[in-house]
Scaffold this motif. Structure first.
Motif, PDB file in Angstrom:
ATOM      1  N   ARG A 123     -13.771 100.235 102.047  1.00 21.03           N
ATOM      2  CA  ARG A 123     -14.036 101.674 102.069  1.00 21.03           C
ATOM      3  C   ARG A 123     -13.088 102.400 103.017  1.00 21.03           C
ATOM      4  N   ILE A 124     -12.798 101.819 104.159  1.00 20.30           N
ATOM      5  CA  ILE A 124     -11.885 102.446 105.116  1.00 20.30           C
ATOM      6  C   ILE A 124     -10.494 102.602 104.502  1.00 20.30           C
ATOM      7  N   LEU A 125     -10.055 101.600 103.770  1.00 16.62           N
ATOM      8  CA  LEU A 125      -8.750 101.699 103.101  1.00 16.62           C
ATOM      9  C   LEU A 125      -8.739 102.849 102.100  1.00 16.62           C
ATOM     10  N   GLU A 126      -9.846 103.036 101.397  1.00 16.46           N
ATOM     11  CA  GLU A 126      -9.937 104.127 100.424  1.00 16.46           C
ATOM     12  C   GLU A 126      -9.928 105.485 101.122  1.00 16.46           C
ATOM     13  N   ILE A 127     -10.749 105.616 102.150  1.00 18.06           N
ATOM     14  CA  ILE A 127     -10.865 106.898 102.844  1.00 18.06           C
ATOM     15  C   ILE A 127      -9.576 107.262 103.566  1.00 18.06           C
ATOM     16  N   ASP A 128      -8.889 106.248 104.085  1.00 10.38           N
ATOM     17  CA  ASP A 128      -7.671 106.503 104.860  1.00 10.38           C
ATOM     18  C   ASP A 128      -6.612 107.218 104.035  1.00 10.38           C
ATOM     19  N   GLN A 129      -6.662 107.048 102.729  1.00 10.81           N
ATOM     20  CA  GLN A 129      -5.694 107.716 101.858  1.00 10.81           C
ATOM     21  C   GLN A 129      -6.017 109.194 101.677  1.00 10.81           C
ATOM     22  N   LYS A 130      -7.279 109.553 101.908  1.00 10.79           N
ATOM     23  CA  LYS A 130      -7.738 110.929 101.686  1.00 10.79           C
ATOM     24  C   LYS A 130      -7.993 111.689 102.991  1.00 10.79           C
ATOM     25  N   ASN A 131      -8.603 110.995 103.946  1.00  7.81           N
ATOM     26  CA  ASN A 131      -8.960 111.633 105.211  1.00  7.81           C
ATOM     27  C   ASN A 131      -8.846 110.630 106.354  1.00  7.81           C
ATOM     28  N   PRO A 132      -7.655 110.480 106.904  1.00  6.24           N
ATOM     29  CA  PRO A 132      -7.408 109.487 107.954  1.00  6.24           C
ATOM     30  C   PRO A 132      -8.326 109.632 109.169  1.00  6.24           C
ATOM     31  N   TYR A 133      -8.694 110.862 109.499  1.00  5.71           N
ATOM     32  CA  TYR A 133      -9.553 111.078 110.665  1.00  5.71           C
ATOM     33  C   TYR A 133     -10.895 110.384 110.472  1.00  5.71           C
ATOM     34  N   VAL A 134     -11.481 110.532 109.295  1.00  3.48           N
ATOM     35  CA  VAL A 134     -12.778 109.915 108.997  1.00  3.48           C
ATOM     36  C   VAL A 134     -12.647 108.395 108.998  1.00  3.48           C
ATOM     37  N   ALA A 135     -11.578 107.897 108.381  1.00  2.92           N
ATOM     38  CA  ALA A 135     -11.356 106.453 108.331  1.00  2.92           C
ATOM     39  C   ALA A 135     -11.243 105.862 109.733  1.00  2.92           C
ATOM     40  N   ALA A 136     -10.479 106.542 110.583  1.00  2.00           N
ATOM     41  CA  ALA A 136     -10.281 106.060 111.954  1.00  2.00           C
ATOM     42  C   ALA A 136     -11.592 106.056 112.731  1.00  2.00           C
ATOM     43  N   ARG A 137     -12.380 107.106 112.526  1.00  2.00           N
ATOM     44  CA  ARG A 137     -13.654 107.191 113.242  1.00  2.00           C
ATOM     45  C   ARG A 137     -14.594 106.064 112.834  1.00  2.00           C
ATOM     46  N   ILE A 138     -14.677 105.783 111.549  1.00  2.00           N
ATOM     47  CA  ILE A 138     -15.546 104.698 111.087  1.00  2.00           C
ATOM     48  C   ILE A 138     -15.004 103.346 111.551  1.00  2.00           C
ATOM     49  N   ALA A 139     -13.673 103.219 111.595  1.00  2.00           N
ATOM     50  CA  ALA A 139     -13.057 101.946 111.989  1.00  2.00           C
ATOM     51  C   ALA A 139     -13.332 101.567 113.442  1.00  2.00           C
ATOM     52  N   THR A 140     -13.775 102.520 114.247  1.00  2.00           N
ATOM     53  CA  THR A 140     -14.062 102.197 115.655  1.00  2.00           C
ATOM     54  C   THR A 140     -15.181 101.164 115.790  1.00  2.00           C
ATOM     55  N   CYS A 141     -15.953 100.978 114.721  1.00  2.00           N
ATOM     56  CA  CYS A 141     -17.039  99.986 114.778  1.00  2.00           C
ATOM     57  C   CYS A 141     -16.486  98.571 114.961  1.00  2.00           C
ATOM     58  N   PHE A 142     -15.198  98.387 114.640  1.00  2.00           N
ATOM     59  CA  PHE A 142     -14.596  97.061 114.765  1.00  2.00           C
ATOM     60  C   PHE A 142     -14.194  96.723 116.202  1.00  2.00           C
ATOM     61  N   SER A 143     -14.371  97.667 117.109  1.00  2.00           N
ATOM     62  CA  SER A 143     -13.944  97.443 118.491  1.00  2.00           C
ATOM     63  C   SER A 143     -14.756  96.352 119.184  1.00  2.00           C
ATOM     64  N   ASP A 144     -15.911  95.981 118.614  1.00  2.00           N
ATOM     65  CA  ASP A 144     -16.732  94.912 119.188  1.00  2.00           C
ATOM     66  C   ASP A 144     -16.329  93.531 118.675  1.00  2.00           C
ATOM     67  N   TYR A 145     -15.222  93.466 117.977  1.00  2.00           N
ATOM     68  CA  TYR A 145     -14.756  92.224 117.360  1.00  2.00           C
ATOM     69  C   TYR A 145     -14.813  91.019 118.311  1.00  2.00           C
ATOM     70  N   LYS A 146     -14.307  91.198 119.523  1.00  3.06           N
ATOM     71  CA  LYS A 146     -14.208  90.077 120.463  1.00  3.06           C
ATOM     72  C   LYS A 146     -15.565  89.606 120.998  1.00  3.06           C
ATOM     73  N   LYS A 147     -16.604  90.420 120.801  1.00  5.44           N
ATOM     74  CA  LYS A 147     -17.932  90.065 121.300  1.00  5.44           C
ATOM     75  C   LYS A 147     -18.739  89.235 120.301  1.00  5.44           C
ATOM     76  N   LEU A 148     -18.192  89.062 119.093  1.00  9.17           N
ATOM     77  CA  LEU A 148     -18.920  88.354 118.048  1.00  9.17           C
ATOM     78  C   LEU A 148     -18.866  86.847 118.248  1.00  9.17           C
ATOM     79  N   ASP A 149     -19.798  86.148 117.600  1.00  2.09           N
ATOM     80  CA  ASP A 149     -19.769  84.681 117.657  1.00  2.09           C
ATOM     81  C   ASP A 149     -18.597  84.185 116.818  1.00  2.09           C
TER      82      ASP A 149
END
Length: 225
Positions: free
Chosen positions: A167-193
């Motif tokens: 979905r982020i790849l799709e949105i990034d083509q239309k509204n990069p700001y929205v895509a970037a904002r949603i992508a911030t959820c991945f910032s916890d990557y290093k905390k995962l098992d």
């Protein structure tokens, strides 16, 4: 484990203080001020952890004189897969689906439900006639809600990561700001098992192979590094 412990604590609280919670709820039921309404709705959520009180939430949903009480009833019911929840949700959708602002409440209710069926529903979302595919708020209320639903988003299958990356790849083509904002959820990557980190890493690396907007690229790149 934290989610399980919190869920167990709330369940025990609901069962052990059932009579007291119900008494206070009934005392507040007809009060018409924001403080009383807020407490009443918190109590309703606890009461509905006991199936015998689900009809109480249905009664509030049907009798509600304001949107706050109606949404609160849905929130209280969504912790179950009881048909009562689906009936109320369908009723809410039929009544308010064409109202874009209220429809967002519907979306956030659906996609914060702690049930894996959410992953199937969100893949069919673009077929919903009321969903505006590139509307930022509709995307925040649905895909953003998914990211705030840890039990579902971080399911061990990794499907939540796959859906969001696509979905982020799709949105990034239309509204990069929205895509970037949603992508911030991945910032916890290093905390995962280890297992979840491996699954998410594959999605993040896949995303970096696509042409991304500057902000979205930086967020995904920084999440990995």
């Amino acid at each position: 484990e934290i989610l399980k412990s919190l869920s167990s604590f709330k369940k025990n609280l609901s069962l052990n203080l059932d009579a007291q919670l119900l008494n206070i709820y009934n005392t507040l039921k007809d009060k018409d001020n924001s403080g009383a309404r807020s407490l009443k709705n918190k109590l309703l959520q606890l009461l509905c952890l006991n199936d015998k009180h689900l009809l109480l939430a249905k009664e509030q949903f049907e009798a509600a004189k304001n949107m706050t009480d109606q949404i609160a009833a849905l929130q209280a019911l969504k912790t179950t897969n009881n048909p009562i929840f689906q009936d109320c949700l369908t009723s809410f959708y039929k009544k308010w689906g064409e109202n874009s602002l209220v429809y967002m409440k519907y979306l956030s209710t659906v996609f914060t439900q702690e049930d894996l069926s959410v992953l199937e529903k969100i893949q069919k979302l673009t077929k919903d006639p009321h969903f505006q595919n590139w509307n930022p708020n509709h995307n925040y209320a649905s895909y953003g809600a998914l990211t705030s639903n840890p039990k579902v988003f971080h399911d061990k299958s990794g499907l939540g990561y796959q859906i969001l990356a696509k979905r982020i790849l799709e949105i990034d083509q239309k509204n990069p700001y929205v895509a970037a904002r949603i992508a911030t959820c991945f910032s916890d990557y290093k905390k995962l098992d280890t297992n979840r980190k491996s699954l998410l890493k594959s999605e993040l690396e896949m995303m970096l192979t696509h042409k991304l907007s500057t902000n979205t690229y930086e967020i995904i790149h920084n999440s990995l590094n």
